[in-house]
Enzyme design. Structure first.
Site, PDB file in Angstrom:
ATOM      1  N   ASN A  79       4.024   2.682   0.067  1.00 58.83           N
ATOM      2  CA  ASN A  79       4.992   1.910  -0.705  1.00 58.83           C
ATOM      3  C   ASN A  79       4.352   1.622  -2.060  1.00 58.83           C
ATOM      4  OD1 ASN A  79       6.682  -0.005  -1.798  1.00 58.83           O
ATOM      5  ND2 ASN A  79       6.235  -1.588  -0.271  1.00 58.83           N
ATOM      6  N   LYS A 109       5.663   0.284  -4.618  1.00 61.14           N
ATOM      7  CA  LYS A 109       6.196  -0.922  -5.271  1.00 61.14           C
ATOM      8  C   LYS A 109       6.484  -0.616  -6.759  1.00 61.14           C
ATOM      9  CE  LYS A 109       3.800  -3.622  -1.842  1.00 61.14           C
ATOM     10  NZ  LYS A 109       3.162  -4.867  -1.449  1.00 61.14           N
ATOM     11  N   HIS A 115      11.968  -5.355   2.783  1.00 61.48           N
ATOM     12  CA  HIS A 115      10.564  -5.687   2.513  1.00 61.48           C
ATOM     13  C   HIS A 115      10.482  -7.178   2.163  1.00 61.48           C
ATOM     14  CE1 HIS A 115       6.660  -5.904   0.589  1.00 61.48           C
ATOM     15  NE2 HIS A 115       6.352  -4.789   1.228  1.00 61.48           N
ATOM     16  N   GLU A 155       9.011  -8.692  -0.062  1.00 59.92           N
ATOM     17  CA  GLU A 155       9.156  -8.986  -1.492  1.00 59.92           C
ATOM     18  C   GLU A 155      10.629  -8.984  -1.900  1.00 59.92           C
ATOM     19  OE1 GLU A 155       6.301  -6.064  -2.810  1.00 59.92           O
ATOM     20  OE2 GLU A 155       4.738  -7.251  -1.829  1.00 59.92           O
ATOM     21  N   GLU A 172       5.166  -6.397   9.019  1.00 62.73           N
ATOM     22  CA  GLU A 172       4.267  -6.722   7.914  1.00 62.73           C
ATOM     23  C   GLU A 172       4.143  -8.239   7.784  1.00 62.73           C
ATOM     24  OE1 GLU A 172       4.112  -3.269   4.846  1.00 62.73           O
ATOM     25  OE2 GLU A 172       5.745  -4.609   4.324  1.00 62.73           O
ATOM     26  N   GLY A 192      -1.247  -7.389   0.529  1.00 60.83           N
ATOM     27  CA  GLY A 192      -1.981  -7.490  -0.732  1.00 60.83           C
ATOM     28  C   GLY A 192      -3.098  -8.518  -0.730  1.00 60.83           C
ATOM     29  N   SER A 194      -2.374  -4.845   3.985  1.00 59.01           N
ATOM     30  CA  SER A 194      -3.809  -4.612   3.742  1.00 59.01           C
ATOM     31  C   SER A 194      -4.411  -3.521   4.619  1.00 59.01           C
ATOM     32  CB  SER A 194      -4.597  -5.921   3.900  1.00 59.01           C
ATOM     33  OG  SER A 194      -4.211  -6.842   2.900  1.00 59.01           O
TER      34      SER A 194
HETATM   35  P1  PGA Z   1      -0.527  -3.776   0.977  1.00 56.35           P
HETATM   36  O1  PGA Z   1       1.069  -3.814   0.979  1.00 56.35           O
HETATM   37  O2  PGA Z   1      -0.958  -2.561   1.752  1.00 56.35           O
HETATM   38  O3  PGA Z   1      -0.905  -3.708  -0.467  1.00 56.35           O
HETATM   39  O4  PGA Z   1      -0.997  -5.046   1.642  1.00 56.35           O
HETATM   40  C1  PGA Z   1       1.803  -3.422   2.112  1.00 56.35           C
HETATM   41  C2  PGA Z   1       3.291  -3.542   1.839  1.00 56.35           C
HETATM   42  O5  PGA Z   1       3.713  -4.493   1.188  1.00 56.35           O
HETATM   43  O6  PGA Z   1       4.076  -2.673   2.273  1.00 56.35           O
END
Ligand code: PGA
Length: 246
Positions: free
Chosen positions: A10, A12, A95, A97, A163, A169, A208
């Site tokens: 992803n 983003k 997601h 976000e 997630e 992140g 992560s």
């Molecule tokens: P990350 O994000 O691997 O940077 O923690 C995962 C995601 O939001 O899909």
């Protein structure tokens, strides 16, 4: 049951046209990975370019969000059919976000998952609790409610991504036991709602995931792959994660 794993990146809001070089490296590396589905989900601006570069390769291209309707007066939005038309084969929906910064409800996420099905895209439906929810002992209740509200009825033709919001992140991941417990819980819910077909829905872990922890995370029961954010932007970090599956 062992399912064919999926490792999806992803990106983003990262990536410009020049990033196609990184995609090419991912494509080259993925050629050798016969036992895993590899996907890259770039920003919408790069979908058509990336799909053209990836055509005929082992790497699928996906979107990061879609509108629930096929067309209409929705400035700035993108229909699932448009993603498909750009060459996408999948789309991430719900997601955290999107849920947090854009107020997407379970109902909206479900409508997007249904739109993905209508357009012929694989929906990757995301769920996950916040730190406060986990600390309050509500992780299962929260994820259970998200599953009930966000998953599309009918066919078991989608992927679930668990997630935990606090792991995204942050460099922090849940313990292997916590991942096993939650993925087992999700599997139970899928089985009770979709019957035997629920056994075949892939459940990805996200938050992560890095080359250093991928092997341990991917070995956990009912973890059928990963949704990778930061580490998916560089072929050198993304490929070792997919390579866990040889
Ligand atoms: P990350 O994000 O691997 O940077 O923690 C995962 C995601 O939001 O899909």
């Amino acid at each position: 049951m062992t399912l064919r794993p999926l490792v999806a990146g992803n990106w983003k809001m990262h990536g410009l046209k020049a990033s196609a070089g990184e995609l090419q490296k991912i494509i080259a590396g993925a050629q050798k990975l016969a036992n895993v589905d590899v996907m890259v989900c770039p920003p919408a601006t790069l979908l058509a370019d990336f799909a053209a570069v990836a055509r005929g390769s082992r790497v699928a291209i996906g979107g990061q969000n879609c509108h629930s309707l096929p067309a209409g007066a929705f400035t700035g939005d993108i229909a699932a059919e448009m993603l498909k038309d750009s060459g996408a084969q999948a789309v991430i929906v719900g997601h955290s976000e999107r849920r947090h910064y854009h107020g997407e409800t379970d109902e909206a996420v479900r409508a997007k998952a249904l739109a993905a099905r209508r357009a012929g895209l694989l929906a990757i439906v995301c769920v996950g609790e916040t730190r406060a929810e986990r600390d309050a002992g509500d992780a299962r209740a929260v994820v259970g409610a998200q599953l009930s509200g966000s998953l599309p009825e009918g066919a078991a033709d989608f992927v679930v991504a668990y997630e935990p919001v606090w792991a995204i992140g942050s460099g922090v991941t849940p313990t292997a036991q916590d991942v096993a417990d939650m993925h087992g819980f999700i599997r139970e819910r899928l089985r009770s709602r979709y019957g035997e077909a629920g056994e075949r829905i892939r459940i990805l872990y996200g938050g992560s995931v890095k080359p250093a922890n991928a092997k341990e995370l991917m070995a956990i029961d009912n973890v059928d792959g990963a949704l990778v954010g930061g580490a998916s932007l560089k072929a050198d970090e993304f490929l070792p994660i997919a390579a866990v599956y040889g």
